[in-house]
Design an enzyme around this catalytic site. Structure first.
Site, PDB file in Angstrom:
ATOM      1  N   LYS A  28       5.017   5.145  -7.378  1.00 41.25           N
ATOM      2  CA  LYS A  28       4.868   4.771  -5.970  1.00 41.25           C
ATOM      3  C   LYS A  28       4.202   5.885  -5.162  1.00 41.25           C
ATOM      4  O   LYS A  28       3.245   5.627  -4.432  1.00 41.25           O
ATOM      5  CB  LYS A  28       6.239   4.452  -5.344  1.00 41.25           C
ATOM      6  CG  LYS A  28       6.968   3.294  -5.964  1.00 41.25           C
ATOM      7  CD  LYS A  28       8.336   3.095  -5.369  1.00 41.25           C
ATOM      8  CE  LYS A  28       9.232   4.299  -5.435  1.00 41.25           C
ATOM      9  NZ  LYS A  28       9.570   4.753  -6.791  1.00 41.25           N
ATOM     10  N   GLU A  95       9.139   7.860   0.599  1.00 36.44           N
ATOM     11  CA  GLU A  95      10.598   7.756   0.505  1.00 36.44           C
ATOM     12  C   GLU A  95      11.181   6.999   1.701  1.00 36.44           C
ATOM     13  O   GLU A  95      12.184   7.394   2.292  1.00 36.44           O
ATOM     14  CB  GLU A  95      11.225   9.150   0.371  1.00 36.44           C
ATOM     15  CG  GLU A  95      10.764   9.939  -0.834  1.00 36.44           C
ATOM     16  CD  GLU A  95      11.180   9.345  -2.184  1.00 36.44           C
ATOM     17  OE1 GLU A  95      11.951   8.365  -2.218  1.00 36.44           O
ATOM     18  OE2 GLU A  95      10.720   9.871  -3.215  1.00 36.44           O
ATOM     19  N   LEU A 173      20.309  12.144  -4.218  1.00 39.94           N
ATOM     20  CA  LEU A 173      19.015  12.673  -4.637  1.00 39.94           C
ATOM     21  C   LEU A 173      19.105  13.172  -6.064  1.00 39.94           C
ATOM     22  O   LEU A 173      20.065  13.842  -6.442  1.00 39.94           O
ATOM     23  CB  LEU A 173      18.563  13.811  -3.718  1.00 39.94           C
ATOM     24  CG  LEU A 173      18.197  13.428  -2.294  1.00 39.94           C
ATOM     25  CD1 LEU A 173      17.811  14.662  -1.499  1.00 39.94           C
ATOM     26  CD2 LEU A 173      17.077  12.418  -2.271  1.00 39.94           C
TER      27      LEU A 173
END
Length: 191
Positions: A28, A95, A173
């Site tokens: 992405k 993000e 994360l």
């Protein structure tokens, strides 16, 4: 300029929202960087943003897993993007799943001003549920690119991010030590 050229020019100047989504390790950010670099080659004014909470590779740069990068402005809230990106032609947001629920409204406001907005993010969280503002962004976007990764269990196209460590927190994360891409079947086998 011909009438056809004028029409194409008008279309290019119209704002739009593009969403690049998929699981972790699908490329992405790499696709976002590719589109932003092409806009820079076209000599368009480009601004790039990421959530200030994402410091995995670099505190200010958007960095792909392949370590390609581009400088960005870390922001705490999506409203900051509207303030900082209002005088540009192309806005990139990485993000996006980590931003607040106002992000779709911010993107819509920018697009309505004629800005091309390119957003990249996870469309599903580790449990396979829609993640953050991405579903609403997909609903209002003119263009959606859903990318798959390779399932680390069987090699099939992977559309989900499987969490390898035990945690019920939605936002955790991590990289390859914490997540791997999985296809639908392999994702559900290990739930």
């Amino acid at each position: 300029m011909t009438n056809e050229g004028i029409e194409r020019s008008r279309l290019f100047q119209q704002g739009s929202i593009e969403v690049i989504c998929g699981p972790m390790f699908s490329g992405k950010t790499e696709e976002l960087l590719r589109r932003l670099r092409r806009a820079q080659i076209a000599k368009l004014k480009v601004e790039i943003f990421k959530p200030s909470t994402d410091t995995r590779y670099d505190p200010t740069a958007v960095v792909s897993h392949d370590l390609n990068s581009i400088q960005s402005t870390p922001v705490e809230t999506s409203s900051s993007i509207l303030l900082l990106g209002g005088h540009t032609q192309v806005v990139g947001i990485d993000e996006a799943q980590f931003f607040d629920d106002e992000l779709p409204n911010v993107c819509e406001a920018l697009a309505n001003k004629g800005v091309r907005v390119i957003v990249a993010g996870l469309d599903m969280d580790f449990s396979g549920k829609p993640f953050g503002p991405i579903p609403k962004l997909m609903a209002i976007a003119e263009f959606i690119t859903k990318i798959t990764a390779v399932c680390m269990a069987c090699g099939a196209p992977a559309s989900r991010s499987y969490r390898l460590i035990k945690s019920s927190e939605t936002v955790l994360l991590g990289e390859k030590e914490s997540y791997e891409p999985r296809c639908r079947i392999c994702f559900n086998l290990d739930k």
